[in-house]
Design an enzyme around this catalytic site. Sequence first.
Site, short mmCIF file in Angstrom:
data_model
loop_
_atom_site.label_atom_id
_atom_site.label_comp_id
_atom_site.label_asym_id
_atom_site.label_seq_id
_atom_site.Cartn_x
_atom_site.Cartn_y
_atom_site.Cartn_z
N GLU A 97 27.13 54.67 28.45
CA GLU A 97 28.38 55.14 28.24
C GLU A 97 29.29 54.30 27.42
OE1 GLU A 97 33.11 56.05 29.52
OE2 GLU A 97 32.02 54.09 30.08
N ASP A 153 27.71 52.57 33.11
CA ASP A 153 29.33 52.70 33.02
C ASP A 153 29.80 51.75 32.05
OD1 ASP A 153 32.00 53.80 33.83
OD2 ASP A 153 31.98 51.43 34.60
C1 QV4 Z 1 46.68 48.92 35.17
C2 QV4 Z 1 46.75 48.43 33.75
C3 QV4 Z 1 46.20 46.97 33.50
C4 QV4 Z 1 46.97 45.96 34.53
C5 QV4 Z 1 46.76 46.67 35.85
C6 QV4 Z 1 47.40 45.70 37.10
O1 QV4 Z 1 46.15 49.41 32.93
O2 QV4 Z 1 46.69 46.65 32.30
O3 QV4 Z 1 46.66 44.78 34.34
O4 QV4 Z 1 47.09 48.03 36.23
O5 QV4 Z 1 47.00 46.14 38.06
C7 QV4 Z 1 42.82 52.01 37.00
C8 QV4 Z 1 44.00 52.33 36.51
C9 QV4 Z 1 44.81 51.17 35.65
C10 QV4 Z 1 44.59 50.07 36.14
C11 QV4 Z 1 43.43 49.81 36.76
C12 QV4 Z 1 42.92 48.37 37.46
O6 QV4 Z 1 44.04 53.42 35.54
O7 QV4 Z 1 46.07 51.77 35.19
O8 QV4 Z 1 45.15 48.95 35.35
O9 QV4 Z 1 42.63 50.77 37.10
O10 QV4 Z 1 43.67 48.62 38.65
C13 QV4 Z 1 38.51 54.58 35.41
C14 QV4 Z 1 39.68 55.17 34.81
C15 QV4 Z 1 40.65 53.83 34.94
C16 QV4 Z 1 40.63 53.08 35.86
C17 QV4 Z 1 39.28 52.44 36.27
C18 QV4 Z 1 39.19 51.68 37.17
O11 QV4 Z 1 39.67 56.02 33.74
O12 QV4 Z 1 41.93 54.41 34.62
O13 QV4 Z 1 41.68 52.12 35.57
O14 QV4 Z 1 38.62 53.55 36.39
O15 QV4 Z 1 39.49 52.30 38.38
C19 QV4 Z 1 37.42 53.10 27.91
C20 QV4 Z 1 36.25 52.43 28.12
C21 QV4 Z 1 35.16 53.20 28.81
C22 QV4 Z 1 36.04 53.89 30.08
C23 QV4 Z 1 37.16 54.51 29.54
C24 QV4 Z 1 38.04 55.15 30.79
O16 QV4 Z 1 35.33 52.05 26.84
O17 QV4 Z 1 34.19 52.46 29.43
O18 QV4 Z 1 38.07 53.70 28.78
N1 QV4 Z 1 35.07 54.78 30.87
C25 QV4 Z 1 34.41 54.46 32.19
C26 QV4 Z 1 34.49 55.39 33.24
C27 QV4 Z 1 35.81 55.48 33.87
C28 QV4 Z 1 36.28 54.00 34.25
C29 QV4 Z 1 35.82 52.89 33.72
C30 QV4 Z 1 34.81 52.97 32.59
C31 QV4 Z 1 35.85 51.82 34.24
O19 QV4 Z 1 33.84 56.61 33.01
O20 QV4 Z 1 35.91 56.45 34.67
O21 QV4 Z 1 37.71 53.89 34.44
O22 QV4 Z 1 34.74 51.61 35.20
O23 QV4 Z 1 37.68 53.92 26.73
#
Ligand code: QV4
Length: 513
Positions: free
Chosen positions: A249, A213
Amino acid sequence: MKILLLLLAAAGLCWGQYNPNTVPKRTSIVHLFEWRWQDIAEECERYLAPNGFGGVQVSPPNENIVITNPNRPWWERYQPISYKICTRSGNEEQFKDMVKRCNNVGVRIYVDAVVNHMCGAAGGSGTHSTCGSYFNTGTEDFPAVPYSGWDFNDGKCHTGSGEIENYGDIYQVRDCRLSSLLDLALEKDYVRSTIAEYMNRLIDIGVAGFRIDAAKHMWPGDIKAFLDKLHNLNTQWFSEGTKPFIYQEVIDLGTEPIKGSEYFGNGRVTEFKYGAKLGTVLRKWDGEKMAYLKNWGEGWGFMPSDRALVFVDNHDNQRGHGAGGASILTFWDARLYKMAVGFMLAHPYGFTRVMSSFRWPRYFQNGKDVNDWYGPPSNADGSTKAVTINADTTCGNDWVCEHRWRQIRNMVIFRNVVDGEPFSNWWDNGSNQVAFGRGNKGFIIFNNDNWNMSVDVQTGLPAGTYCDVISGQKENNKCTGKQVVVSGDGKANFQINTDAEDPFIAIHVDAKL
Ligand code: QV4
Ligand code: CA
């Protein structure tokens, strides 16, 4: 150079991480997003093995934060609290039982390894985690690992917010926080060893490989450092000296300085251009047509086929997360989706992953799905609902089970039948009617134009009567759907009306009467 490559391949040493470690002639995996381990174990035995699926990508098995606002989103599982195997999908015992039962029927398990970060900075302190382990995001303490403040990047990140602010800056992307997730200091040997220890526990249980990931957010050399510490696979199911399959990824749509190719040394890489472009073509956006798919693959600027992990949609872009989402086809657009998955599974490019989703109350406001956070079907106490199976073999409880859709399941089988055969006999009408074969083993034809099609084309197949595996299949030496007659010269007539339920036909030698 050729000789060196051959020698290395013969030694079977350096190249294992590109090989999915599936049993021979099982050529696709399925992502059973958010499924419970006990349901996956059953699915391996009752469905995946009998239908030739090679393996399952499972949701992250390690302990994660419990988020209640919103109520238990799916994405809480991407916020690790420890490396205990303990989530809504099940405990360690259930995980081990799944791995064993799936391996015993020749279906491999691939773990989604979330190792770039721990939970979000606003996670707070307490024991609101899936196994009740204590943590404190203020002091960056995760005693159940253990990690402490020293193990995070902070100081290395030079943006004002501590967040990734600009994807054009490769240092920010690797060393700053991705949406506030506490970013691990992967240059530290302690962190590398701790991650490797977690992955080795999974390897010893019997998993066949890993999705890495957020690989884009880690330096390729840091990933290599923990991969180099990994054990070979468990010899109860894999031959001596087998390395875990690795797919990283990295979302590289060609617009940022970080390239997927930087990660080829570690293993395969997700090719995100694939689903974005295929969706654009099938939707006929940007003047695209299926005829242009003639040189699909590297010809479209994709990475080399033997480095690519491909898919039509994934758990992020099916709900607007990640990048490049607008054109992505999903189960919500079922007719085009089946065509896209059919095309992918028929085409030789890449190693293929099929998506299997849950339904959620999708609701758009100003072009954004405000329910994109919805977690898996669950009971009032937050536990994930079982995957029930209906009399017609579809799934209940809001599990979509795309992998059980006849058209998709039969194309998974098609890919196994044509494995190793060349791309051949391309035909197109200059618009959205196209066809191609795979040597003398299989043939597929599409009509995505808005007029009816009736054509005689070369299939490359031996003469005979074949069952279309899209409208039906071969059962008791009869076709349950359409039939196709291939004549002695390899040609066949295909008729597909523009309003057909599924405007494509696929035939292969295992579905010949
Ligand atoms: C939010 C704000 C922040 C703020 C924070 C305050 O964005 O700026 O500081 O609140 O608390 C979730 C929420 C997001 C939140 C964050 C932290 O959506 O709003 O921050 O949690 O609490 C998944 C989801 C994300 C989620 C994350 C962790 O998609 O929305 O964030 O899980 O729970 C990029 C990357 C790529 C990534 C993709 C989604 O290059 O690597 O974005 N894809 C992988 C996974 C994906 C996962 C992650 C990475 C993180 O496939 O499912 O994100 O592990 O393109
Ligand atoms: Ca990072």
